[in-house]
Write a protein that holds these residues in place. Sequence first.
Motif, PDB file in Angstrom:
ATOM      1  N   HIS A 185     -44.399   9.810  60.149  1.00  0.00           N
ATOM      2  CA  HIS A 185     -44.197   8.933  59.250  1.00  0.00           C
ATOM      3  C   HIS A 185     -44.301   7.206  59.909  1.00  0.00           C
TER       4      HIS A 185
ATOM      5  N   ALA B 157     -44.589   4.860  56.603  1.00  0.00           N
ATOM      6  CA  ALA B 157     -43.559   5.378  55.483  1.00  0.00           C
ATOM      7  C   ALA B 157     -42.144   5.037  56.204  1.00  0.00           C
TER       8      ALA B 157
ATOM      9  N   ALA C  14     -38.966   3.124  57.111  1.00  0.00           N
ATOM     10  CA  ALA C  14     -38.212   1.967  56.941  1.00  0.00           C
ATOM     11  C   ALA C  14     -37.176   1.716  58.110  1.00  0.00           C
ATOM     12  N   GLU C  15     -36.367   2.536  58.583  1.00  0.00           N
ATOM     13  CA  GLU C  15     -35.377   2.248  59.370  1.00  0.00           C
ATOM     14  C   GLU C  15     -35.191   3.451  60.243  1.00  0.00           C
TER      15      GLU C  15
ATOM     16  N   LYS D 116     -35.155   6.538  58.115  1.00  0.00           N
ATOM     17  CA  LYS D 116     -35.159   6.727  56.678  1.00  0.00           C
ATOM     18  C   LYS D 116     -36.450   6.244  56.395  1.00  0.00           C
ATOM     19  N   LEU D 117     -36.996   6.873  55.311  1.00  0.00           N
ATOM     20  CA  LEU D 117     -38.367   6.554  54.702  1.00  0.00           C
ATOM     21  C   LEU D 117     -38.131   5.311  53.536  1.00  0.00           C
ATOM     22  N   ARG D 118     -39.410   4.892  53.535  1.00  0.00           N
ATOM     23  CA  ARG D 118     -39.217   3.702  52.436  1.00  0.00           C
ATOM     24  C   ARG D 118     -38.927   4.233  50.960  1.00  0.00           C
ATOM     25  N   SER D 119     -39.041   5.620  51.192  1.00  0.00           N
ATOM     26  CA  SER D 119     -38.859   6.312  49.487  1.00  0.00           C
ATOM     27  C   SER D 119     -37.327   6.490  49.356  1.00  0.00           C
TER      28      SER D 119
ATOM     29  N   ASN E  25     -42.627  -3.471  61.117  1.00  0.00           N
ATOM     30  CA  ASN E  25     -41.447  -4.063  60.232  1.00  0.00           C
ATOM     31  C   ASN E  25     -40.386  -2.925  59.938  1.00  0.00           C
ATOM     32  N   VAL E  26     -40.503  -1.913  60.969  1.00  0.00           N
ATOM     33  CA  VAL E  26     -39.100  -0.955  60.838  1.00  0.00           C
ATOM     34  C   VAL E  26     -37.948  -1.411  61.245  1.00  0.00           C
ATOM     35  N   ARG E  27     -36.671  -1.298  60.723  1.00  0.00           N
ATOM     36  CA  ARG E  27     -35.731  -1.834  60.942  1.00  0.00           C
ATOM     37  C   ARG E  27     -34.927  -0.899  62.003  1.00  0.00           C
TER      38      ARG E  27
END
Length: 594
Positions: A47, A52, A54-55, A66-69, A96-98
């Motif tokens: 991912h 993909a 996010a966090e 967590k994914l951007r989805s 840019n992943v939290r």
Amino acid sequence: MFGRKWSRRAIIGSAVAVLVLIAAVALLRSRSGVQVAQVPFSDLLRHLDRGALAEVVVNGDTLDFKLRSGEAFRTTAPANYVTSNAAFVPELARRNVRLDVRTASEQSAYSYGALVLGVGFVGLLGFTLYRVTTGRIPALESKTREADPETATVTFDDVAGVDEAKAEVKEIVDFLREPERFSAIGGRIPKGVLLVGPPGTGKTLLARSIAGEAKAPFLFASGSDFVEMYAGVGASRIRKLFRDARRHPSCIVFIDELDAVGRSRGGNSLSHEEREQTLNQLLVEMDGFAPNQGIVIIAATNRPDILDPALLRPGRFDRQVTVGAPDVKGREQILKIHSKKVALDTDIDLRQIARGTPGFSGADLANLINEAALFAVRSGRQVVTNEDLDQARDKVLMGVERKSLAMSEHERITCAYHEAGHAVVAALLPDADPLHKVTIVPRGRALGVTMQLPEGDRYTHTREFLDAQLAILMGGRVAEELFLRQMTSGAGNDIERATDIARRMVCEFGMSTLGPLAYRTPGNPWETDRGAGISEATAQRVDEEVHELVMRGYETARQVVAKNRAAVRAMAEELLAVESLDADAIKTIIANAA
Ligand code: ADP
Ligand code: MG
Ligand code: ZN
């Protein structure tokens, strides 16, 4: 070049630090407890690669991401992946992943604690298994210790006051010195000798001295070493002990505290099966060698009554040697031995000290000398004085002084009159032992003490002595009544002792109108299985006689105290002033008041 590299590291370092800080703040805001699906770690990397992600919430090696989805997953990273893989965190930042990290305190306390516990537990388990299955590590398998050169030099000269026991074990020394010659003459030596006696009387010391005298190796083990919670360990230690013993042409195997393994079988405690196995192994080993093989097993116990009878059968511990408390001469000799190492003041008379320490064991006397030396050192003296010994004796006798425990003034006064009552009665009755000391310094559990000094060790008591004893015991209560018009619980112990003496006078010593018979009564706690069973009517008469004896003692005390009010008062006042009075001071007070 070094500088460039360093500065790049510094940049990454501070970037990570900032990220961690942001993550910590973020963590405080969002803390979801939602259950998520567990996926392989490679999913997370995939991912991340796809962009993909996010966090990521890092909690040790557990990562929630967590994914951007919007989908959430949980995965487990390889150990220390996040902290040791230098590329991971920067990559997250680049994409840019939290990044969320659980705070150090929250995480470390938890996971390190769990880790330490886990590792500790697994280690202990492995260790235990290893111990049980192999028993190969000598230090673990057996706590048998061969005497070091220092202890091997203990000889009969170091043991005093147990001459009979020494004479009995002398034969073992002869045997160990020359086993062949001894058996050629036809001497039969016991395989096992049991030293029986109260704690501190020198059983261990005597066993060592036998080895020292015979110059034979001394294999030491304690019964408690064999009592383990793991099945089979005790038995294997016994086996090892005897394997060691057989390596020597002659030796002494000493088992201290035999009762720890040798308790009667058939109990149903948890460790009972293990103990039984150990005991059986000991019996097997003892049967396994010939009497004149050169091995002598000596064991010590202060509870021969609870030993398994199998241990005492012929061919095992069939010889018992009693090691009793020393008498006055023995005490003097023991004091002499132990005071060799300390410098004594020239006016010290060890015989006098021995007289003042009835009931002391060898260990108590060794302790007394040691404490006296400490008192001397504490007061900066080079030699031990009589005063040091006095103080040390009180300490050993009564337990540590409770100087810090404050008594109320009224309690002090009560105590002073109470002890003065005992002391004056004791001083004025011709059949009583001479007084040694009276004190109202609380020691141990007693608030005050009146000490008498027996003329010698007494093994029998006359009727007159016992009557005087009853009066002395009543003297405390009587003085409280006559001077303070009160009764206190402080006399409780005196009353108990007096009742006990009176009951024995009636039931055991034949010192009442009931005649010279042994009476078994419910109130007679000693030897309840001996003596005649008695009728109800006789029991009542026993009670009456006991009552009569105690009341006569009380009456005697009352008369003595009433006739010598001045002496009691003077002594109480002096006690309140100086707290302790020795024999001379007591005599002076009584002489002056008369
Ligand atoms: P036990 O084994 O009977 O409990 P120990 O032999 O362990 O007694 O005695 C403890 C210490 O007390 C000894 O090391 C010795 O210093 C001293 N002690 C005890 N009894 C004697 C004795 N009879 N003679 C000399 N010292 C003694
Ligand atoms: Mg001992
Ligand atoms: Zn008393």
